[in-house]
Design a protein around this motif. Structure first.
Motif, PDB file in Angstrom:
ATOM      1  N   ALA A 148       0.836  -1.205   0.000  1.00 46.14           N
ATOM      2  CA  ALA A 148       0.000   0.000   0.000  1.00 46.14           C
ATOM      3  C   ALA A 148       0.874   1.260   0.000  1.00 46.14           C
ATOM      4  N   ARG A 149       1.983   1.204   0.741  1.00 46.78           N
ATOM      5  CA  ARG A 149       2.890   2.367   0.783  1.00 46.78           C
ATOM      6  C   ARG A 149       3.515   2.602  -0.593  1.00 46.78           C
ATOM      7  N   LEU A 203      -5.063   2.875  -6.282  1.00 51.21           N
ATOM      8  CA  LEU A 203      -4.381   3.696  -5.271  1.00 51.21           C
ATOM      9  C   LEU A 203      -3.133   4.342  -5.855  1.00 51.21           C
ATOM     10  N   THR A 204      -2.469   3.626  -6.773  1.00 48.08           N
ATOM     11  CA  THR A 204      -1.265   4.184  -7.399  1.00 48.08           C
ATOM     12  C   THR A 204      -1.617   5.413  -8.236  1.00 48.08           C
ATOM     13  N   ARG A 216      -2.419   8.035  -5.749  1.00 53.45           N
ATOM     14  CA  ARG A 216      -1.272   8.270  -4.866  1.00 53.45           C
ATOM     15  C   ARG A 216      -1.706   8.724  -3.486  1.00 53.45           C
ATOM     16  N   GLU A 217      -2.725   8.050  -3.048  1.00 53.65           N
ATOM     17  CA  GLU A 217      -3.235   8.360  -1.717  1.00 53.65           C
ATOM     18  C   GLU A 217      -3.803   7.088  -1.121  1.00 53.65           C
ATOM     19  N   VAL A 218      -3.357   6.767   0.099  1.00 54.49           N
ATOM     20  CA  VAL A 218      -3.909   5.591   0.767  1.00 54.49           C
ATOM     21  C   VAL A 218      -4.555   6.042   2.075  1.00 54.49           C
ATOM     22  N   SER A 219      -5.852   6.152   2.064  1.00 50.38           N
ATOM     23  CA  SER A 219      -6.567   6.525   3.289  1.00 50.38           C
ATOM     24  C   SER A 219      -6.626   5.301   4.192  1.00 50.38           C
ATOM     25  N   SER A 256      -8.868   2.778   2.654  1.00 49.34           N
ATOM     26  CA  SER A 256      -8.279   1.976   1.576  1.00 49.34           C
ATOM     27  C   SER A 256      -7.289   0.965   2.143  1.00 49.34           C
ATOM     28  N   GLU A 278       1.119   4.316  -2.676  1.00 49.32           N
ATOM     29  CA  GLU A 278       1.018   5.726  -2.296  1.00 49.32           C
ATOM     30  C   GLU A 278       2.142   6.538  -2.926  1.00 49.32           C
ATOM     31  N   GLU A 279       3.312   5.881  -3.052  1.00 53.56           N
ATOM     32  CA  GLU A 279       4.447   6.568  -3.692  1.00 53.56           C
ATOM     33  C   GLU A 279       4.332   6.561  -5.208  1.00 53.56           C
TER      34      GLU A 279
END
Ligand code: ASP
Ligand code: MG
Length: 471
Positions: free
Chosen positions: A56-57, A112-113, A116-119, A122, A60-61
């Motif tokens: 997930a990180r 998500l990619t 670029r945001e993972v709440s 999510s 996000e990146e």
């Protein structure tokens, strides 16, 4: 009736799942006719939740390749295990379930990619995959071994608020669902298998209960069904009387009270976080920690009340490398508001204080996070004399019997045999005594206390019956 929860290491690979199958099979065998089948709750395969968080990180990146590759690796690992524990049509069905789950996961991670945001919401959708896949596999493995098992989607049972990554169950709704869904399965002699750690909001949005939350799931379900025992199957024998890195031969703690487990948790002397089993303990349901590699060892039993016959103390623990801060002020003499000012400083620098002792003109505290120490000391100096001593440690002896028997305190102090004690404290609970001493003295202090309280002791608590045979 029982809940059997298997942690990540107890479902880590095909061999671990094989042990699980044997354990559940033996339990069914010995309880046939006398108790309904257990509810099985499982964690994700060891390390999977961490890997999902990493994926997930990466998303996000914006690292789509990295995120997809790490998910692909996880899929492969799950497929390997699946084909080792099942065969034939059952295998084909299980592979399809696992693939479906990951197909959804790939879609999610790609989305998500882009964002670029993972709440938190999510993230929950991503990390829930671990338990969904593991519980599917365990249900398949049990069935393959001839144990009739039904996979149950925990999201239809554990109904939570929307505090993603740390959701709290609505016990009334959850218990209604748990009884509706799980009791008929068991009444038919089948084993319900469900994912730990996850739930859903009333609207059906996936949530998780916080890291390590499978124990919590087991306690929630156990409390709802009013089971006789919750078994937490892990990779250690249970709680030990001392850290084996410091005391060469610690004993297994056969039994301890929930409050004692809570005192020890702070020192990292834990195999589970006590607060996660609160729903069970508050309903007086015993929780037993067991080793899935040595299923006949008796484990550690945690109950609401202590067994005062179990021994003088239950365990000793320590926290190394803390700093003592002495704060002295003659202005403190008969003044009110002094402690508030003092603790405001720690509050401002977000530093937790562990032990506190006071005299009429001085207060001593310990902190284990020294990062803001200089700023704290500067601020305290505005109204008091301050000195710090580093390389100190906290040694703590825990046991419900300390409340009633003052001689235990005397024995502890004399066992320490002149090791200089910097602070001594016994808090309101009176189920622990805390000594602050030089870190260099810790091994000696721990060994002496252990010798005094545990090594000479004849086991008072006898429970030779394997947890697998007791129904
Ligand atoms: N798999 C989750 C975690 O690693 C929950 C659990 O294992 O209890 O945090
Ligand atoms: Mg885990």
């Amino acid at each position: 009736m029982s809940v059997m929860k298997f942690g990540g290491t107890s479902v880590a690979d095909a061999a671990a799942i094989g042990r699980l199958t044997t354990i559940v099979g033996r339990r069914l065998e010995s309880c046939r006719g006398t108790a309904p089948p257990p509810v099985v709750v499982v964690s994700a395969l060891a390390g999977v939740t961490d890997s999902l968080v990493d994926a997930a990180r990466l998303a996000e990146e914006g690292d789509v390749d990295g995120a997809v590759a790490s998910l692909q690796q996880l899929l492969n690992r799950h497929l390997t295990v699946t084909s080792a524990v099942t065969s034939g049509q059952a295998q084909a069905t299980l592979v399809a379930h696992v693939r479906d789950e990951f197909t959804a996961g790939f879609g999610l991670v790609r989305a998500l990619t882009v964002l670029r945001e993972v709440s938190a919401r999510s993230l929950d959708a991503v990390i829930a995959m671990g338990e969904i896949a593991s519980s599917r596999i365990v249900a398949g493995a049990l069935a393959q071994a001839g144990i009739v098992a039904d996979w149950v989607d925990s999201r239809t049972i554990v109904i939570t608020d929307a505090e993603h990554t740390g959701a709290v169950p609505d016990m009334i709704a959850t218990c209604t669902r748990a009884r509706e869904r799980l009791l008929p399965i068991r009444a038919n002699g089948r084993v319900p298998v469900m994912a730990g750690f996850i739930g859903a909001t009333p609207q059906g949005v996936t949530t998780t209960l916080g890291r390590g939350g499978s124990d919590y799931s087991a306690a929630i379900v156990g409390a709802c069904l009013d089971v006789d025992e919750i078994q937490i199957w892990t990779d250690v024998d249970g709680m030990l009387t001392a850290d084996p890195r410091i005391v060469p031969e610690p004993r297994l703690v056969p039994r301890l009270a929930f409050a004692e487990a809570s005192e020890l948790a702070y020192f990292g002397a834990k195999v589970l976080h006590p607060s996660t089993i609160l729903p069970a303990v508050s309903k007086n349901i015993p929780v037993r920690i067991l080793n899935s590699r040595r299923p006949d060892s008796r484990g550690t039993l945690i109950t609401a009340d202590a067994d005062s016959a179990a021994g003088d103390l239950v365990a000793i623990a320590c926290k190394r490398d803390v700093t003592v801060i002495d704060i002295t002020s003659t202005r403190m003499l008969m003044a009110h508001g002094f402690l508030r000012r003092l603790f405001e400083v720690f509050e401002r620098f977000k530093t937790a204080v562990d032990v506190v002792t006071t005299s009429e003109v001085s207060v001593s505290v310990t902190v284990d996070d020294p990062r803001r120490l200089d700023a704290i000391v500067d601020n305290l100096r505005h109204f008091a004399d301050v000195s710090c001593e580093r390389n100190m440690a906290i040694v703590c002896a825990v046991g419900e019997n300390l409340r009633g028997d003052a001689r235990l305190f005397a024995r502890a102090v004399s066992a320490l045999g002149g090791i200089p004690l910097r602070l001594v404290s016994q808090a309101a609970s009176r189920r622990n005594i805390t000594f602050v001493l030089r870190d260099a003295d810790v091994p000696q202090a721990m060994k002496r206390l252990h010798l005094e309280f545990f090594e000479a002791r004849v086991e008072a608590f006898q429970d030779p019956e394997s947890a697998l045979r007791r129904c």
